[in-house]
Design an enzyme around this catalytic site. Structure first.
Site, PDB file in Angstrom:
ATOM      1  N   LEU A 143      33.772  28.165  35.477  1.00 11.47           N
ATOM      2  CA  LEU A 143      34.339  28.202  34.117  1.00 11.47           C
ATOM      3  C   LEU A 143      34.924  26.835  33.731  1.00 11.47           C
ATOM      4  O   LEU A 143      34.849  26.427  32.563  1.00 11.47           O
ATOM      5  CB  LEU A 143      35.406  29.285  34.016  1.00 11.47           C
ATOM      6  CG  LEU A 143      34.892  30.716  34.228  1.00 11.47           C
ATOM      7  CD1 LEU A 143      36.037  31.715  34.181  1.00 11.47           C
ATOM      8  CD2 LEU A 143      33.814  31.078  33.204  1.00 11.47           C
ATOM      9  N   ASP A 163      49.930  37.369  42.627  1.00 10.45           N
ATOM     10  CA  ASP A 163      50.715  36.575  43.589  1.00 10.45           C
ATOM     11  C   ASP A 163      51.927  37.332  44.120  1.00 10.45           C
ATOM     12  O   ASP A 163      52.606  36.842  45.016  1.00 10.45           O
ATOM     13  CB  ASP A 163      51.186  35.263  42.960  1.00 10.45           C
ATOM     14  CG  ASP A 163      50.025  34.342  42.662  1.00 10.45           C
ATOM     15  OD1 ASP A 163      50.224  33.366  41.910  1.00 10.45           O
ATOM     16  OD2 ASP A 163      48.909  34.616  43.148  1.00 10.45           O
ATOM     17  N   LYS A 166      55.731  26.054  41.401  1.00  9.13           N
ATOM     18  CA  LYS A 166      54.606  25.332  42.018  1.00  9.13           C
ATOM     19  C   LYS A 166      53.419  25.326  41.058  1.00  9.13           C
ATOM     20  O   LYS A 166      52.794  24.288  40.842  1.00  9.13           O
ATOM     21  CB  LYS A 166      54.187  26.032  43.314  1.00  9.13           C
ATOM     22  CG  LYS A 166      52.856  25.578  43.887  1.00  9.13           C
ATOM     23  CD  LYS A 166      52.493  26.273  45.186  1.00  9.13           C
ATOM     24  CE  LYS A 166      51.894  27.619  44.974  1.00  9.13           C
ATOM     25  NZ  LYS A 166      50.472  27.631  44.564  1.00  9.13           N
ATOM     26  N   ASN A 167      53.143  26.463  40.446  1.00  6.20           N
ATOM     27  CA  ASN A 167      51.926  26.587  39.640  1.00  6.20           C
ATOM     28  C   ASN A 167      52.055  26.001  38.239  1.00  6.20           C
ATOM     29  O   ASN A 167      51.063  25.953  37.510  1.00  6.20           O
ATOM     30  CB  ASN A 167      51.474  28.055  39.599  1.00  6.20           C
ATOM     31  CG  ASN A 167      50.987  28.518  40.962  1.00  6.20           C
ATOM     32  OD1 ASN A 167      50.797  27.703  41.873  1.00  6.20           O
ATOM     33  ND2 ASN A 167      50.814  29.812  41.128  1.00  6.20           N
ATOM     34  N   CYS A 206      39.083  29.579  49.629  1.00  3.44           N
ATOM     35  CA  CYS A 206      40.211  29.745  50.542  1.00  3.44           C
ATOM     36  C   CYS A 206      40.147  31.203  51.003  1.00  3.44           C
ATOM     37  O   CYS A 206      39.252  31.962  50.639  1.00  3.44           O
ATOM     38  CB  CYS A 206      41.522  29.441  49.848  1.00  3.44           C
ATOM     39  SG  CYS A 206      41.869  30.586  48.533  1.00  3.44           S
ATOM     40  N   ARG A 234      36.944  31.306  45.036  1.00  5.15           N
ATOM     41  CA  ARG A 234      37.585  30.350  44.121  1.00  5.15           C
ATOM     42  C   ARG A 234      36.572  29.439  43.411  1.00  5.15           C
ATOM     43  O   ARG A 234      36.584  28.222  43.563  1.00  5.15           O
ATOM     44  CB  ARG A 234      38.634  29.517  44.862  1.00  5.15           C
ATOM     45  CG  ARG A 234      39.581  30.263  45.739  1.00  5.15           C
ATOM     46  CD  ARG A 234      40.436  31.291  45.024  1.00  5.15           C
ATOM     47  NE  ARG A 234      41.418  30.734  44.133  1.00  5.15           N
ATOM     48  CZ  ARG A 234      42.615  30.301  44.523  1.00  5.15           C
ATOM     49  NH1 ARG A 234      42.937  30.349  45.782  1.00  5.15           N
ATOM     50  NH2 ARG A 234      43.466  29.812  43.638  1.00  5.15           N
ATOM     51  N   PRO A 235      35.620  30.016  42.696  1.00  6.58           N
ATOM     52  CA  PRO A 235      34.616  29.197  41.993  1.00  6.58           C
ATOM     53  C   PRO A 235      35.253  28.345  40.899  1.00  6.58           C
ATOM     54  O   PRO A 235      36.385  28.577  40.489  1.00  6.58           O
ATOM     55  CB  PRO A 235      33.678  30.238  41.392  1.00  6.58           C
ATOM     56  CG  PRO A 235      34.504  31.461  41.247  1.00  6.58           C
ATOM     57  CD  PRO A 235      35.466  31.442  42.402  1.00  6.58           C
ATOM     58  N   VAL A 241      42.060  40.799  40.847  1.00  5.55           N
ATOM     59  CA  VAL A 241      41.873  39.384  40.522  1.00  5.55           C
ATOM     60  C   VAL A 241      41.100  38.638  41.597  1.00  5.55           C
ATOM     61  O   VAL A 241      40.159  37.906  41.301  1.00  5.55           O
ATOM     62  CB  VAL A 241      43.242  38.706  40.269  1.00  5.55           C
ATOM     63  CG1 VAL A 241      43.076  37.211  40.012  1.00  5.55           C
ATOM     64  CG2 VAL A 241      43.945  39.378  39.082  1.00  5.55           C
ATOM     65  N   ARG A 250      53.771  25.947  51.923  1.00  2.00           N
ATOM     66  CA  ARG A 250      53.017  25.429  50.784  1.00  2.00           C
ATOM     67  C   ARG A 250      53.679  25.821  49.464  1.00  2.00           C
ATOM     68  O   ARG A 250      53.584  25.107  48.469  1.00  2.00           O
ATOM     69  CB  ARG A 250      51.583  25.986  50.771  1.00  2.00           C
ATOM     70  CG  ARG A 250      50.623  25.379  51.767  1.00  2.00           C
ATOM     71  CD  ARG A 250      49.226  25.908  51.513  1.00  2.00           C
ATOM     72  NE  ARG A 250      48.963  25.957  50.098  1.00  2.00           N
ATOM     73  CZ  ARG A 250      48.317  26.968  49.496  1.00  2.00           C
ATOM     74  NH1 ARG A 250      47.880  27.995  50.179  1.00  2.00           N
ATOM     75  NH2 ARG A 250      48.112  26.953  48.191  1.00  2.00           N
TER      76      ARG A 250
END
Ligand code: EPZ
Length: 418
Positions: A126, A305, A22-23, A117, A122-123, A327, A397
């Site tokens: 960067l 994850d 997915k990623n 989320c 989740r900025p 993280v 998801r």
């Protein structure tokens, strides 16, 4: 929302083919926007996240053909307006990965802030710092990020944190910039390397992906290409834990063992047998499941994850384990749900102290996010009695055909409405 119901049925045995990552798929689908020529992508995992990204591309004007199982032909020769509304970006945080490609190809874009989320704020600071360094004007008004740059020019960019998304967005934007861009303190996850390989197949010049210094030499244009997504290391790790927690033995097909080294090492510390070949991993449950400690870190450290899935496994080990999550700021939401199943877990700041117990008990629980939901499925595989997991959409998801793959391994699991 739908639910998953799991009833104990003993150890899982058999083999399972791991789907595409997915990623890796999400940034690569976004990267097709860098060319007007056709791209064909194989092993796109059939997930709600990838479906949402394809929907965003279609709204932009992409023509997308489903050319076979998990493969799509994508042509972006009719992009109308480089814009994405909140109704789309709010559903998929990773939608912001279209920013770099749209800025590079169309010199401007307007994208609704994806928002945070449950696992953290989740900025995207960067990402925006990188675009600004490349010469873009950046503004945020009424929740809309506006980027504009008649010409992007190469720059040296140091990332305060090795952000996966920021590395990917800046890398994509830099492919069409004038001159050379160097990203320092870049993320080194395998998904970064897969994206760089895809970009280079399109005619980009990306060097050093997979190391903390990535150098991109801008080119005038990119072509279409063909690419197969790498296997999903987190889906693979989740099935490795399924073998261990159910007391069974599962062979994973279509994996890259190198991508799973941090997890394999920790599982071996717990007494679990992990045997690797070039493209498969055989995981067999331990006679006695020992505790261990993990600290989540950017790759090649232990992946955040996989933290919640290992927490479920530690909950039924013979001793006390400590998990430190470095993280994300709020990635212990599975803990309260596991405690409802009888787990003995105490949270102290960024650490969770997990005291193993002989077994968990099935009950009604709720999936709060993707990986927390996966942890609850794993706990249900070894719990006494039925486990009913609400808000199971979170799980769909990121796990393709999850209940079908588990059923084929011997699990008693079914999807139920509400
Ligand atoms: C990617 O998210 C993954 N998602 C996540 O997987 C994964 O957990 C994460 O990388 C870390 O490995 C995708 O690839 C689609 P980050 P991303 O930018 O890119 C801070 C899953 O379950 N940060 O590396 O959003 C941020 O707050 C998902 O599959 C900034 O401060 O992760 C966080 O603390 C969940 N400013 C840390 O970096 C920024 O501009 C890691 O974020 C960007 C990030």
């Amino acid at each position: 929302m739908s639910s998953l119901i799991i009833r104990p049925k003993g150890p899982l045995y058999g083999s399972v083919r791991i789907s595409g990552s997915k990623n890796a798929a999400l940034p690569i689908l976004a990267a097709t926007l860098l060319s007007e020529k056709p791209c064909t992508i194989f092993d796109v995992p059939p997930l709600s996240d990838t479906a949402n990204m394809l929907g965003i591309l279609r709204k932009l004007g992409s023509s997308i053909r489903h050319t076979g199982k998990d493969s799509f032909a994508i042509t972006n020769d009719n992009i109308k307006k480089p814009e994405a509304e909140y109704e789309d970006t709010g559903r998929l945080r990773a939608s912001f990965l279209i920013a770099g490609p749209l800025l590079a190809k169309y010199q401007k874009c307007r994208i609704a802030l994806p928002g945070g989320c449950k696992i953290g704020s989740r900025p995207i600071d960067l990402h925006l710092k990188g675009f600004s360094s490349l010469g873009a004007a950046v503004s945020i008004n009424h929740g809309i990020v506006e980027l504009c740059a008649p010409r992007l020019r190469g720059a040296s960019i140091y990332l305060d944190f090795p952000s996966v998304g920021a590395t990917e967005n800046i890398m994509m934007a830099a492919t069409l910039a004038d001159g050379i861009t160097v990203i320092e303190n870049a993320a080194v996850e395998p998904e970064i390397t897969d994206l760089a390989n895809f970009l280079n197949r399109m005619g980009a010049c990306v060097r050093g992906a997979g190391t903390d210094t990535v150098k991109i030499t801008g080119v005038p244009f990119l072509n279409g290409t063909v690419h197969t997504i790498i296997p999903d290391r987190i889906e693979a790790g989740t099935f490795m834990v399924a073998a261990a927690i159910s007391g069974g033995r599962i062979k994973l097909e279509n994996v890259v063992p190198e991508h799973l080294k941090p997890l394999s090492a920790k599982m071996r510390e717990m007494g679990i047998s992990v045997l690797e070949s070039d493209t498969s991993i055989l995981t067999e449950a331990a006679e006695e499941l020992f505790p261990t400690d993990i600290k989540t870190l950017p790759f090649p450290g232990f992946p955040t994850d996989m933290q919640s899935q290992l927490c479920a496994l530690m909950s039924v080990s013979h001793g006390t384990s400590i998990i430190t999550e470095t993280v994300f700021e709020n990635r212990f939401m599975h803990v309260e749900e596991l405690k409802r199943m009888g787990a003995d877990i105490t949270i102290e700041g960024r650490a969770a102290i997990v005291k193993g117990k002989p077994h968990l008990m099935g009950t009604k629980v709720t999936a709060t996010d993707l990986r927390a939901g996966a942890a609850l499925v794993l706990a249900g595989l070894c719990a006494e009695g039925e486990t009913h997991i609400g808000d199971a959409e979170h799980i769909f998801r990121g796990y393709a055909n999850f209940e079908e793959k588990l059923r084929n391994l011997g699990a008693d699991i079914e999807k139920a409405p509400i």
